[in-house]
Design an enzyme around this catalytic site. Sequence first.
Site: not given
Ligand code: FRU
Length: 505
Positions: A46, A228
């Site tokens: 992300d 998310e």
């Molecule tokens: C989304 C996610 C988020 C989390 C991160 C962990 O892709 O799953 O919810 O904070 O990636 O790397």
Amino acid sequence: MIKAAGLTFIVAVMAACSSLKNNRQEYKEPYRLQFHFSPKAKWVNDPNGMVYLNGKYHLFFQYYPDSTVWGPMHWAHAVSKDLMHWEQLPIALYPDSLGWIFSGSAVYDKDNTSGFAKDGKMPLVAIFTHHNPKLEKAGRKDFQYQSIAYSLDEGTTWTKYAGNPVLKNPGITDFRDPKVIWYAPGKKWVMTLATKDHVTFYSSPDLKNWTKESEFGQQSGAHGGVWECPDLFSIKAGGKEHWVLLVSVNPGAPNGGSGTQYFIGNFDGHTFTSTSATTKWLDYGTDNYAGVTWSNTGDNRIFIGWMNNWQYANRVPTQVWRGATTLPRTLELREVDGAYFLSAMPVNTFNTLRQKEVRWQNIRVNDSLDISAKVKNFKDKFVLQFKTTTLADFAIKLSNTTGEQLIVGYDKQTNSYYIDRTKSGETSFETGFAKKIVAPRISQSGNITGKLVIDAASAELFADDGLTNQTAVFFPGKPYTALTLLAGNLNMETLSYAPINSIWP
Ligand code: FRU
């Protein structure tokens, strides 16, 4: 002695030459995107903490410096003056005793509400999730909580707040990805947090003390997986202020795996109410996930996503690094038949990378038009722009000498766009990868305006000025060397091809 010194000198020169050569080879590996951000090496997911400050766009991102698969998360850092050319800087936030550093946001605290300012320097404050693997292993539910850190040197170095975490977990296994905005009418910060199958809003006067305001979403939108990376922001359209809530969901996207839905409605500082009657998706491709928008950019809403999908992200066939971001996109609200939709188009500075275009006007395609044969030095990094005079089937085919192909097109009967990567190259790493990815057409206009951006191993289709978008990655065994337009009977008012320059030194 002299001999030894000479030898040392020669060895040193050879080492320098080889490191120069290595430097030159960076960003030239197979599948390396040439005008999208990806880290020099290792794993990225992300985009995080995007904030604009003093002429620079900061991009932090989920990063694992020890491997090309996901692991203990850090926030890495890159910076750009134009959203196109990126410089990767040292890692900003490392895991600590409270846990790994999961996704979150950053704000410029210009009024020093947090009290972190020093010597007149106002702080950047990062708000992120601490993910505690020990607590998770122990079977507890409260292993994710929110923490903050601040920087007084434009994001170069960060100090974690001694009072972390600033928001404790009430016993929800998925409790993460805080996105914070300044809510001016209430003179307070508002945090949107993903809390399993809905979002929860919190507010704070100082980024340290948070009060729960409300929840949204248990009964709304897509619920094929966990929610998310939310993002709440206001946007003007039709002389009115609207509120948009982006929510990524994994799995449960229209074409499988990860995707980003959005809601349009109102936010009064406490509660979000959606006026959307249907589930809306920011991108109907397979590879635009966990995207959010930059803070501190005024009315300009700039979005960037992770160009990947959790369904196969850990297995895509790149060697040195794994993952990339989408093109940064400007978001706007557009009205179609009485309902509002988000449109997303590449930011304007993308045009600065364009080489001279080849352009055709008022052409009829009855069978096929070999575009690559009509341009000098065809390269698989380009933007193809088109405007049809009617609605009719067409397909844009990219192919190489081994018969691999990627097809992007419009199907009139189903009124949908598609990216077909069934025979696009290496697909064996995931059974669901080789397929046709479909998107409904949202626009109701009688002709199609499109922009197709290809960067070696990624396709981004912006149809109808960004009302229907599709982003998808692909991995041809050899670069695509031919570009053909196929249609039964299609009138093109305009068609243009422009190569895109690499952003790497
Ligand atoms: C989304 C996610 C988020 C989390 C991160 C962990 O892709 O799953 O919810 O904070 O990636 O790397």
